[in-house]
Design an enzyme around this catalytic site. Structure first.
Site, PDB file in Angstrom:
ATOM      1  N   ARG A 172       0.859  -1.190   0.000  1.00  0.00           N
ATOM      2  CA  ARG A 172       0.000   0.000   0.000  1.00  0.00           C
ATOM      3  C   ARG A 172       0.894   1.239   0.000  1.00  0.00           C
ATOM      4  NH1 ARG A 172      -2.121   3.028   4.629  1.00  0.00           N
ATOM      5  NH2 ARG A 172      -3.768   4.378   3.845  1.00  0.00           N
TER       6      ARG A 172
ATOM      7  N   HIS B 222      -2.572  11.044   0.793  1.00  0.00           N
ATOM      8  CA  HIS B 222      -2.071  10.802   2.152  1.00  0.00           C
ATOM      9  C   HIS B 222      -1.450  12.128   2.620  1.00  0.00           C
ATOM     10  CE1 HIS B 222      -0.628   7.455   5.014  1.00  0.00           C
ATOM     11  NE2 HIS B 222      -0.247   8.602   5.572  1.00  0.00           N
TER      12      HIS B 222
ATOM     13  N   GLU C  69      -7.012   8.585   6.263  1.00  0.00           N
ATOM     14  CA  GLU C  69      -7.222   9.256   7.532  1.00  0.00           C
ATOM     15  C   GLU C  69      -7.659  10.720   7.379  1.00  0.00           C
ATOM     16  OE1 GLU C  69      -3.746   8.740   9.948  1.00  0.00           O
ATOM     17  OE2 GLU C  69      -3.899   6.579   9.970  1.00  0.00           O
TER      18      GLU C  69
ATOM     19  N   ASN D 205      -7.376   1.831  10.070  1.00  0.00           N
ATOM     20  CA  ASN D 205      -6.074   2.055  10.698  1.00  0.00           C
ATOM     21  C   ASN D 205      -6.273   2.090  12.203  1.00  0.00           C
ATOM     22  OD1 ASN D 205      -5.194   2.378   8.105  1.00  0.00           O
ATOM     23  ND2 ASN D 205      -4.466   4.482   8.355  1.00  0.00           N
TER      24      ASN D 205
ATOM     25  N   TYR E 287      -4.055   2.015  16.038  1.00  0.00           N
ATOM     26  CA  TYR E 287      -2.792   2.029  16.785  1.00  0.00           C
ATOM     27  C   TYR E 287      -2.991   1.854  18.289  1.00  0.00           C
ATOM     28  CZ  TYR E 287      -0.513   3.376  12.480  1.00  0.00           C
ATOM     29  OH  TYR E 287      -0.027   3.355  11.193  1.00  0.00           O
TER      30      TYR E 287
ATOM     31  N   GLU F  53      -3.464  -0.074   8.160  1.00  0.00           N
ATOM     32  CA  GLU F  53      -2.287   0.316   8.949  1.00  0.00           C
ATOM     33  C   GLU F  53      -2.432  -0.218  10.360  1.00  0.00           C
ATOM     34  OE1 GLU F  53      -1.218   4.459   9.193  1.00  0.00           O
ATOM     35  OE2 GLU F  53      -1.574   4.758   7.053  1.00  0.00           O
TER      36      GLU F  53
HETATM   37  O1  IFM Z   1       2.869   7.612   9.963  1.00  0.00           O
HETATM   38  C1  IFM Z   1       1.489   7.666  10.142  1.00  0.00           C
HETATM   39  C2  IFM Z   1       0.768   7.503   8.827  1.00  0.00           C
HETATM   40  O2  IFM Z   1       1.177   8.446   7.900  1.00  0.00           O
HETATM   41  C3  IFM Z   1      -0.710   7.630   9.024  1.00  0.00           C
HETATM   42  N1  IFM Z   1      -1.185   6.781  10.071  1.00  0.00           N
HETATM   43  C4  IFM Z   1      -0.466   6.784  11.317  1.00  0.00           C
HETATM   44  C5  IFM Z   1       1.016   6.598  11.075  1.00  0.00           C
HETATM   45  C6  IFM Z   1       1.771   6.605  12.416  1.00  0.00           C
HETATM   46  O3  IFM Z   1       1.590   7.805  13.076  1.00  0.00           O
END
Ligand code: IFM
Length: 467
Positions: A87, A131, A176, A303, A305, A370
Protein backbone atom coordinates in the site's frame (compact mmCIF):
# COMPACT_ATOMS: atom_id res chain seq x y z
CA UNK A 1 6.74 -6.72 27.38
CA UNK A 2 5.01 -9.93 28.11
CA UNK A 3 4.99 -12.37 25.26
CA UNK A 4 8.51 -12.22 23.88
CA UNK A 5 9.31 -15.72 25.13
CA UNK A 6 6.03 -17.07 23.82
CA UNK A 7 6.57 -15.47 20.41
CA UNK A 8 7.38 -18.61 18.39
CA UNK A 9 4.23 -20.32 19.69
CA UNK A 10 2.06 -17.34 18.95
CA UNK A 11 3.52 -16.92 15.49
CA UNK A 12 2.92 -20.53 14.55
CA UNK A 13 -0.61 -20.52 15.99
CA UNK A 14 -1.84 -17.64 13.87
CA UNK A 15 -4.05 -18.78 11.04
CA UNK A 16 -5.86 -16.62 8.53
CA UNK A 17 -8.48 -17.38 5.90
CA UNK A 18 -7.24 -18.47 2.47
CA UNK A 19 -6.72 -15.49 0.21
CA UNK A 20 -6.05 -13.15 3.13
CA UNK A 21 -3.90 -10.23 1.94
CA UNK A 22 -0.68 -9.51 3.82
CA UNK A 23 1.16 -6.34 3.03
CA UNK A 24 2.97 -3.31 4.35
CA UNK A 25 2.14 0.35 3.87
CA UNK A 26 3.93 3.64 3.28
CA UNK A 27 3.05 7.15 2.11
CA UNK A 28 4.69 9.32 -0.53
CA UNK A 29 5.99 12.22 1.54
CA UNK A 30 7.21 9.92 4.29
CA UNK A 31 9.57 7.89 2.10
CA UNK A 32 10.13 9.33 -1.36
CA UNK A 33 12.42 12.33 -0.85
CA UNK A 34 13.34 13.85 -4.25
CA UNK A 35 11.01 16.74 -3.59
CA UNK A 36 12.39 18.95 -6.35
CA UNK A 37 12.91 16.53 -9.22
CA UNK A 38 10.91 15.66 -12.32
CA UNK A 39 8.69 18.71 -12.03
CA UNK A 40 7.14 17.91 -8.64
CA UNK A 41 5.34 20.93 -7.19
CA UNK A 42 5.35 21.94 -3.51
CA UNK A 43 2.80 20.46 -1.15
CA UNK A 44 1.54 21.74 2.18
CA UNK A 45 3.93 19.37 3.92
CA UNK A 46 6.93 20.98 2.18
CA UNK A 47 5.73 24.33 3.43
CA UNK A 48 4.89 23.13 6.92
CA UNK A 49 8.05 21.12 7.50
CA UNK A 50 10.19 24.03 6.35
CA UNK A 51 8.48 26.44 8.73
CA UNK A 52 10.69 26.89 11.80
CA UNK A 53 9.31 25.32 14.96
CA UNK A 54 6.76 23.08 13.29
CA UNK A 55 8.55 19.72 13.28
CA UNK A 56 10.91 17.81 15.55
CA UNK A 57 14.35 19.41 15.16
CA UNK A 58 13.16 20.96 11.91
CA UNK A 59 13.07 17.61 10.11
CA UNK A 60 11.61 17.64 6.60
CA UNK A 61 10.75 15.00 3.99
CA UNK A 62 13.30 16.42 1.52
CA UNK A 63 15.40 13.26 1.54
CA UNK A 64 13.38 10.79 3.63
CA UNK A 65 14.21 7.19 2.67
CA UNK A 66 15.13 8.13 -0.92
CA UNK A 67 12.50 5.71 -2.14
CA UNK A 68 12.10 7.72 -5.35
CA UNK A 69 15.49 6.48 -6.50
CA UNK A 70 15.70 3.29 -4.41
CA UNK A 71 12.25 1.88 -5.18
CA UNK A 72 13.68 -1.18 -6.95
CA UNK A 73 15.67 -2.14 -3.87
CA UNK A 74 12.57 -1.58 -1.72
CA UNK A 75 10.38 -3.73 -3.94
CA UNK A 76 13.02 -6.46 -3.81
CA UNK A 77 12.81 -6.31 -0.02
CA UNK A 78 9.02 -6.62 -0.19
CA UNK A 79 9.44 -9.74 -2.31
CA UNK A 80 12.03 -11.07 0.14
CA UNK A 81 9.53 -10.63 2.98
CA UNK A 82 6.92 -12.43 0.90
CA UNK A 83 4.41 -9.56 0.92
CA UNK A 84 1.42 -10.23 -1.28
CA UNK A 85 0.54 -6.52 -1.42
CA UNK A 86 2.01 -3.06 -0.98
CA UNK A 87 0.00 0.00 0.00
CA UNK A 88 1.52 3.30 -1.14
CA UNK A 89 0.30 6.78 -1.91
CA UNK A 90 0.69 8.94 -4.97
CA UNK A 91 1.98 12.47 -4.43
CA UNK A 92 -0.63 14.74 -6.01
CA UNK A 93 2.07 17.35 -6.77
CA UNK A 94 4.14 14.91 -8.79
CA UNK A 95 1.17 14.43 -11.10
CA UNK A 96 -0.36 17.91 -11.06
CA UNK A 97 2.32 20.27 -9.73
CA UNK A 98 -0.17 23.11 -9.33
CA UNK A 99 -2.90 20.81 -8.07
CA UNK A 100 -4.97 21.21 -11.23
CA UNK A 101 -4.43 21.79 -14.92
CA UNK A 102 -1.00 20.85 -16.21
CA UNK A 103 -0.16 17.15 -15.91
CA UNK A 104 3.46 16.21 -15.21
CA UNK A 105 4.13 13.04 -17.17
CA UNK A 106 7.42 12.38 -15.39
CA UNK A 107 5.56 12.05 -12.10
CA UNK A 108 3.11 9.56 -13.55
CA UNK A 109 6.02 7.69 -15.12
CA UNK A 110 7.59 7.18 -11.69
CA UNK A 111 4.44 5.51 -10.36
CA UNK A 112 4.15 3.43 -13.50
CA UNK A 113 7.72 2.18 -13.02
CA UNK A 114 6.98 1.44 -9.37
CA UNK A 115 3.77 -0.42 -10.19
CA UNK A 116 5.46 -2.44 -12.94
CA UNK A 117 8.25 -3.37 -10.56
CA UNK A 118 5.67 -4.52 -8.01
CA UNK A 119 3.72 -6.56 -10.52
CA UNK A 120 6.90 -8.16 -11.87
CA UNK A 121 7.76 -9.13 -8.29
CA UNK A 122 4.36 -10.64 -7.52
CA UNK A 123 3.32 -7.83 -5.15
CA UNK A 124 -0.18 -6.43 -5.66
CA UNK A 125 -0.25 -2.59 -5.64
CA UNK A 126 -2.83 -0.89 -3.39
CA UNK A 127 -2.87 2.76 -4.37
CA UNK A 128 -3.97 5.61 -2.11
CA UNK A 129 -4.61 8.91 -3.85
CA UNK A 130 -4.25 11.24 -0.90
CA UNK A 131 -2.07 10.80 2.15
CA UNK A 132 -2.06 14.41 3.41
CA UNK A 133 0.18 16.14 0.84
CA UNK A 134 -2.18 18.70 -0.68
CA UNK A 135 -0.67 20.84 -3.45
CA UNK A 136 0.38 24.17 -1.96
CA UNK A 137 -1.20 25.90 -4.97
CA UNK A 138 -4.60 24.60 -3.84
CA UNK A 139 -3.88 25.53 -0.24
CA UNK A 140 -3.22 29.08 -1.43
CA UNK A 141 -6.82 29.08 -2.69
CA UNK A 142 -8.21 27.80 0.62
CA UNK A 143 -7.23 24.14 0.56
CA UNK A 144 -9.78 21.76 2.05
CA UNK A 145 -11.71 24.65 3.55
CA UNK A 146 -12.70 25.52 -0.02
CA UNK A 147 -15.38 23.34 -1.63
CA UNK A 148 -13.62 23.54 -4.98
CA UNK A 149 -10.73 21.40 -3.67
CA UNK A 150 -13.09 18.41 -3.54
CA UNK A 151 -13.75 18.79 -7.27
CA UNK A 152 -10.02 19.19 -8.00
CA UNK A 153 -9.38 15.97 -6.06
CA UNK A 154 -11.85 14.13 -8.27
CA UNK A 155 -10.09 15.48 -11.38
CA UNK A 156 -6.75 14.30 -10.00
CA UNK A 157 -8.23 10.85 -9.32
CA UNK A 158 -9.25 10.64 -12.96
CA UNK A 159 -5.77 11.61 -14.20
CA UNK A 160 -4.08 8.98 -12.05
CA UNK A 161 -6.61 6.33 -13.04
CA UNK A 162 -6.12 7.09 -16.73
CA UNK A 163 -2.40 6.46 -16.27
CA UNK A 164 -2.46 3.44 -13.95
CA UNK A 165 -5.95 1.96 -14.12
CA UNK A 166 -4.77 -0.77 -16.46
CA UNK A 167 -2.28 -2.00 -13.85
CA UNK A 168 -3.65 -1.15 -10.41
CA UNK A 169 -6.71 -3.02 -9.14
CA UNK A 170 -7.08 -1.63 -5.61
CA UNK A 171 -7.84 2.07 -5.24
CA UNK A 172 -8.30 4.13 -2.13
CA UNK A 173 -9.30 7.76 -2.05
CA UNK A 174 -8.19 9.26 1.26
CA UNK A 175 -5.96 8.19 4.10
CA UNK A 176 -7.22 9.26 7.53
CA UNK A 177 -9.28 12.33 6.63
CA UNK A 178 -9.73 12.90 10.36
CA UNK A 179 -6.04 13.81 10.61
CA UNK A 180 -6.13 16.06 7.54
CA UNK A 181 -9.17 17.86 8.89
CA UNK A 182 -8.59 18.06 12.63
CA UNK A 183 -4.83 17.81 13.15
CA UNK A 184 -4.35 20.05 10.13
CA UNK A 185 -6.94 22.71 10.95
CA UNK A 186 -8.01 22.41 14.59
CA UNK A 187 -4.85 21.64 16.60
CA UNK A 188 -2.36 22.71 13.92
CA UNK A 189 -0.09 19.74 14.62
CA UNK A 190 -0.09 18.86 10.94
CA UNK A 191 -0.03 20.83 7.69
CA UNK A 192 -1.40 23.34 6.94
CA UNK A 193 -1.08 24.11 10.65
CA UNK A 194 -4.28 26.04 11.21
CA UNK A 195 -6.01 26.39 14.57
CA UNK A 196 -9.49 27.29 13.56
CA UNK A 197 -12.57 25.22 14.40
CA UNK A 198 -14.56 26.67 11.50
CA UNK A 199 -11.81 25.68 9.07
CA UNK A 200 -11.64 22.20 10.63
CA UNK A 201 -15.36 21.59 10.18
CA UNK A 202 -15.25 22.83 6.60
CA UNK A 203 -12.22 20.65 5.84
CA UNK A 204 -13.98 17.62 7.34
CA UNK A 205 -16.92 17.94 5.01
CA UNK A 206 -14.92 18.84 1.90
CA UNK A 207 -12.53 15.92 2.38
CA UNK A 208 -15.48 13.53 2.57
CA UNK A 209 -17.11 15.21 -0.40
CA UNK A 210 -13.82 14.83 -2.30
CA UNK A 211 -13.85 11.14 -1.41
CA UNK A 212 -17.36 10.79 -2.82
CA UNK A 213 -16.64 12.73 -6.01
CA UNK A 214 -13.41 10.84 -6.63
CA UNK A 215 -15.17 7.52 -5.97
CA UNK A 216 -17.69 8.40 -8.64
CA UNK A 217 -14.89 9.09 -11.15
CA UNK A 218 -13.03 5.91 -10.27
CA UNK A 219 -16.20 3.86 -10.66
CA UNK A 220 -17.00 5.43 -14.02
CA UNK A 221 -13.53 4.41 -15.12
CA UNK A 222 -14.15 0.80 -14.11
CA UNK A 223 -12.61 0.44 -10.65
CA UNK A 224 -13.81 -2.76 -8.98
CA UNK A 225 -11.86 -2.62 -5.73
CA UNK A 226 -12.50 0.76 -4.14
CA UNK A 227 -12.09 1.87 -0.56
CA UNK A 228 -11.24 4.66 1.84
CA UNK A 229 -8.97 4.42 4.84
CA UNK A 230 -10.17 5.77 8.19
CA UNK A 231 -8.29 5.83 11.48
CA UNK A 232 -10.07 4.80 14.63
CA UNK A 233 -9.27 5.42 18.27
CA UNK A 234 -11.67 3.76 20.70
CA UNK A 235 -12.54 6.29 23.42
CA UNK A 236 -13.41 5.38 26.99
CA UNK A 237 -14.53 7.59 29.85
CA UNK A 238 -12.13 7.59 32.80
CA UNK A 239 -15.07 7.38 35.23
CA UNK A 240 -18.81 6.83 35.13
CA UNK A 241 -19.44 10.52 35.85
CA UNK A 242 -21.82 11.92 33.25
CA UNK A 243 -19.34 14.63 32.25
CA UNK A 244 -16.61 12.06 31.51
CA UNK A 245 -19.04 9.79 29.68
CA UNK A 246 -20.05 12.77 27.58
CA UNK A 247 -16.39 13.66 26.94
CA UNK A 248 -15.84 10.15 25.55
CA UNK A 249 -18.98 10.46 23.45
CA UNK A 250 -17.80 13.76 21.97
CA UNK A 251 -14.32 12.51 21.08
CA UNK A 252 -15.59 9.17 19.78
CA UNK A 253 -18.03 11.18 17.70
CA UNK A 254 -15.43 13.37 16.04
CA UNK A 255 -12.69 10.77 15.80
CA UNK A 256 -14.63 7.68 14.73
CA UNK A 257 -18.32 8.10 13.94
CA UNK A 258 -17.96 11.42 12.12
CA UNK A 259 -16.00 9.79 9.30
CA UNK A 260 -17.39 6.27 9.32
CA UNK A 261 -21.11 6.98 9.35
CA UNK A 262 -21.45 9.39 6.42
CA UNK A 263 -19.36 7.07 4.26
CA UNK A 264 -21.31 3.92 5.10
CA UNK A 265 -24.78 5.28 5.89
CA UNK A 266 -24.97 8.67 4.17
CA UNK A 267 -25.62 10.59 7.41
CA UNK A 268 -23.44 12.47 9.85
CA UNK A 269 -24.01 11.51 13.50
CA UNK A 270 -26.62 13.93 14.82
CA UNK A 271 -24.95 14.43 18.18
CA UNK A 272 -21.68 15.49 16.53
CA UNK A 273 -23.45 17.82 14.11
CA UNK A 274 -25.07 19.44 17.15
CA UNK A 275 -21.73 19.66 19.00
CA UNK A 276 -20.08 21.37 16.03
CA UNK A 277 -22.94 23.79 15.58
CA UNK A 278 -22.81 24.62 19.30
CA UNK A 279 -19.06 25.27 18.95
CA UNK A 280 -19.81 27.74 16.12
CA UNK A 281 -18.30 25.44 13.50
CA UNK A 282 -21.14 24.09 11.37
CA UNK A 283 -20.61 21.63 8.54
CA UNK A 284 -21.04 23.30 5.11
CA UNK A 285 -23.32 20.56 3.76
CA UNK A 286 -25.22 21.26 0.53
CA UNK A 287 -28.14 19.31 -0.94
CA UNK A 288 -27.05 15.97 -2.36
CA UNK A 289 -23.60 15.97 -0.71
CA UNK A 290 -24.31 13.06 1.60
CA UNK A 291 -25.52 10.93 -1.25
CA UNK A 292 -22.22 11.59 -3.01
CA UNK A 293 -20.21 10.83 0.14
CA UNK A 294 -21.98 7.49 0.61
CA UNK A 295 -20.75 6.16 -2.74
CA UNK A 296 -20.71 2.34 -2.68
CA UNK A 297 -17.43 0.85 -1.51
CA UNK A 298 -15.85 -2.56 -1.90
CA UNK A 299 -13.87 -2.40 1.32
CA UNK A 300 -13.16 -0.13 4.23
CA UNK A 301 -9.58 0.52 5.28
CA UNK A 302 -9.11 0.49 9.05
CA UNK A 303 -6.07 2.06 10.70
CA UNK A 304 -5.62 1.25 14.37
CA UNK A 305 -2.79 2.03 16.78
CA UNK A 306 -4.11 2.56 20.34
CA UNK A 307 -7.15 3.33 22.46
CA UNK A 308 -7.71 6.34 24.66
CA UNK A 309 -9.25 7.14 28.05
CA UNK A 310 -10.63 10.63 28.52
CA UNK A 311 -12.16 12.87 31.14
CA UNK A 312 -13.06 16.49 31.58
CA UNK A 313 -10.23 18.51 33.05
CA UNK A 314 -7.65 21.16 32.38
CA UNK A 315 -5.48 20.59 29.38
CA UNK A 316 -1.72 20.98 29.87
CA UNK A 317 -0.45 24.36 28.62
CA UNK A 318 0.57 24.27 24.96
CA UNK A 319 -1.38 21.08 24.19
CA UNK A 320 -4.25 22.21 21.96
CA UNK A 321 -7.01 19.68 21.48
CA UNK A 322 -7.46 18.11 18.06
CA UNK A 323 -11.21 18.08 18.59
CA UNK A 324 -13.65 20.91 18.01
CA UNK A 325 -15.21 22.26 21.20
CA UNK A 326 -13.26 19.80 23.35
CA UNK A 327 -10.98 22.25 25.14
CA UNK A 328 -12.26 20.83 28.41
CA UNK A 329 -11.31 17.22 27.64
CA UNK A 330 -8.01 15.59 28.55
CA UNK A 331 -6.67 12.25 27.43
CA UNK A 332 -5.11 10.24 30.25
CA UNK A 333 -1.65 8.72 29.98
CA UNK A 334 -2.00 5.10 28.95
CA UNK A 335 -1.44 2.36 31.49
CA UNK A 336 1.31 -0.15 30.83
CA UNK A 337 4.10 0.05 28.28
CA UNK A 338 4.05 2.84 25.75
CA UNK A 339 5.69 3.13 22.36
CA UNK A 340 8.12 5.97 21.66
CA UNK A 341 5.12 7.88 20.30
CA UNK A 342 3.72 7.70 23.85
CA UNK A 343 0.90 5.45 22.67
CA UNK A 344 -0.37 2.53 24.72
CA UNK A 345 -0.55 -1.07 23.53
CA UNK A 346 -4.10 -2.46 23.49
CA UNK A 347 -4.57 -5.42 21.17
CA UNK A 348 -7.86 -6.43 22.80
CA UNK A 349 -9.33 -3.07 21.87
CA UNK A 350 -8.43 -3.83 18.26
CA UNK A 351 -10.64 -6.93 18.24
CA UNK A 352 -13.52 -4.98 19.77
CA UNK A 353 -13.02 -2.17 17.25
CA UNK A 354 -13.14 -4.48 14.23
CA UNK A 355 -16.36 -6.02 15.52
CA UNK A 356 -17.82 -2.56 16.24
CA UNK A 357 -17.02 -1.36 12.72
CA UNK A 358 -18.52 -4.55 11.30
CA UNK A 359 -21.73 -3.83 13.21
CA UNK A 360 -21.89 -0.31 11.76
CA UNK A 361 -20.97 -1.33 8.24
CA UNK A 362 -22.64 -4.70 7.75
CA UNK A 363 -21.66 -6.47 4.56
CA UNK A 364 -18.63 -4.27 3.93
CA UNK A 365 -15.30 -6.17 3.97
CA UNK A 366 -12.64 -4.62 6.19
CA UNK A 367 -8.95 -4.34 5.41
CA UNK A 368 -6.51 -3.31 8.11
CA UNK A 369 -4.60 -0.73 6.10
CA UNK A 370 -2.29 0.32 8.95
CA UNK A 371 -1.22 -1.05 12.30
CA UNK A 372 2.19 -0.82 13.89
CA UNK A 373 4.38 0.70 16.57
CA UNK A 374 7.45 2.90 16.97
CA UNK A 375 10.38 1.93 19.17
CA UNK A 376 14.01 2.93 19.59
CA UNK A 377 15.73 0.58 17.18
CA UNK A 378 19.35 0.31 16.30
CA UNK A 379 21.55 -2.00 14.31
CA UNK A 380 23.34 -4.32 16.76
CA UNK A 381 26.94 -5.48 16.56
CA UNK A 382 25.68 -8.69 14.97
CA UNK A 383 24.28 -6.61 12.10
CA UNK A 384 20.65 -7.35 13.01
CA UNK A 385 17.95 -5.11 14.45
CA UNK A 386 16.44 -6.78 17.48
CA UNK A 387 13.03 -5.25 18.11
CA UNK A 388 11.18 -7.55 20.53
CA UNK A 389 8.61 -4.88 21.42
CA UNK A 390 7.55 -4.35 17.81
CA UNK A 391 7.52 -8.09 17.20
CA UNK A 392 5.33 -8.54 20.24
CA UNK A 393 3.02 -5.72 19.17
CA UNK A 394 2.75 -7.19 15.67
CA UNK A 395 1.96 -10.69 16.88
CA UNK A 396 -0.57 -9.60 19.45
CA UNK A 397 -2.37 -7.39 16.96
CA UNK A 398 -2.39 -10.11 14.32
CA UNK A 399 -3.85 -12.37 16.96
CA UNK A 400 -6.52 -9.73 17.61
CA UNK A 401 -7.42 -9.83 13.94
CA UNK A 402 -7.80 -13.61 14.02
CA UNK A 403 -9.98 -13.31 17.13
CA UNK A 404 -12.16 -10.73 15.40
CA UNK A 405 -12.48 -12.92 12.31
CA UNK A 406 -13.44 -15.89 14.47
CA UNK A 407 -16.10 -13.72 16.11
CA UNK A 408 -17.58 -12.78 12.75
CA UNK A 409 -15.69 -9.72 11.49
CA UNK A 410 -15.11 -9.83 7.74
CA UNK A 411 -11.44 -8.81 7.68
CA UNK A 412 -9.75 -9.52 4.36
CA UNK A 413 -6.24 -8.16 4.81
CA UNK A 414 -3.58 -6.65 7.05
CA UNK A 415 -0.96 -4.06 6.12
CA UNK A 416 1.78 -3.42 8.64
CA UNK A 417 2.75 0.19 9.20
CA UNK A 418 5.30 0.55 7.96
CA UNK A 419 7.47 -1.14 5.38
CA UNK A 420 10.39 1.18 6.14
CA UNK A 421 11.39 3.55 8.88
CA UNK A 422 10.29 6.92 7.56
CA UNK A 423 9.44 10.55 8.15
CA UNK A 424 6.89 10.52 10.95
CA UNK A 425 5.44 13.92 10.05
CA UNK A 426 5.88 16.50 12.83
CA UNK A 427 7.75 13.88 14.89
CA UNK A 428 10.41 13.62 12.20
CA UNK A 429 12.85 10.73 11.89
CA UNK A 430 13.04 10.06 15.62
CA UNK A 431 10.08 7.69 15.42
CA UNK A 432 10.80 4.39 13.72
CA UNK A 433 7.79 2.34 12.62
CA UNK A 434 9.43 0.16 9.97
CA UNK A 435 9.72 -3.58 9.61
CA UNK A 436 12.89 -2.53 7.83
CA UNK A 437 15.41 -0.24 9.51
CA UNK A 438 16.76 2.71 7.55
CA UNK A 439 20.13 4.18 8.45
CA UNK A 440 19.48 7.74 7.33
CA UNK A 441 23.19 8.54 7.03
CA UNK A 442 23.80 5.79 4.47
CA UNK A 443 20.24 4.84 3.43
CA UNK A 444 21.18 1.25 4.19
CA UNK A 445 18.16 -0.99 4.79
CA UNK A 446 18.20 -3.80 7.38
CA UNK A 447 15.25 -6.12 7.88
CA UNK A 448 14.38 -6.05 11.58
CA UNK A 449 13.55 -9.15 13.60
CA UNK A 450 9.87 -8.10 13.40
CA UNK A 451 10.13 -8.12 9.61
CA UNK A 452 11.59 -11.62 9.72
CA UNK A 453 8.80 -12.81 12.02
CA UNK A 454 6.23 -11.28 9.69
CA UNK A 455 7.88 -13.01 6.73
CA UNK A 456 7.68 -16.33 8.56
CA UNK A 457 3.96 -15.88 9.27
CA UNK A 458 3.38 -15.05 5.62
CA UNK A 459 5.36 -18.08 4.52
CA UNK A 460 3.27 -20.38 6.72
CA UNK A 461 0.10 -18.75 5.46
CA UNK A 462 1.10 -19.30 1.84
CA UNK A 463 2.03 -22.87 2.59
CA UNK A 464 -1.31 -23.53 4.32
CA UNK A 465 -3.23 -21.84 1.49
CA UNK A 466 -1.39 -23.87 -1.14
CA UNK A 467 -1.95 -27.22 0.56
O1 IFM B 1 2.87 7.61 9.96
C1 IFM B 1 1.49 7.67 10.14
C2 IFM B 1 0.77 7.50 8.83
O2 IFM B 1 1.18 8.45 7.90
C3 IFM B 1 -0.71 7.63 9.02
N1 IFM B 1 -1.19 6.78 10.07
C4 IFM B 1 -0.47 6.78 11.32
C5 IFM B 1 1.02 6.60 11.08
C6 IFM B 1 1.77 6.61 12.42
O3 IFM B 1 1.59 7.81 13.08
Amino acid sequence: MTTTDARPDLASGLTFPPGFTFGAATAAYQIEGAVDVDGRGPSIWDTYSHTPGRTFQGHTGDVAAEHYTRYREDVALMAELGLSAYRFSVAWTRVLPEGAGRVEQRGLDFYRRLVDELLDSGVDPWLTLYHWDLPQALQDRGGWTDRDTAARFADYAGVVHDALGDRVRHWSTLNEPMCSALLGHQSGQHAPGERDAVAAARATHHLLLGHGLASRVLREKGTESLGITLNFTPMHPATGRPADVDAARRLDGQQNRMFLLPVVTGAYPEDVVADLAAAGAPLPVQDGDLEVIAAPLDWLGVNYYFESTVQVGTRPAGRPTSFIGAEDVVELDPEGPTTTMGWGVSPEAFTRLLLWIGDHAPGLPLVVTENGSAWDDEVSDDGAVHDPERTDYLLRHLESVTTAIAAGADVRGYFAWSLLDNYEWARGYAQRFGLIHVDYATQRRTVKDSGRTYAEILRRHRQASDS
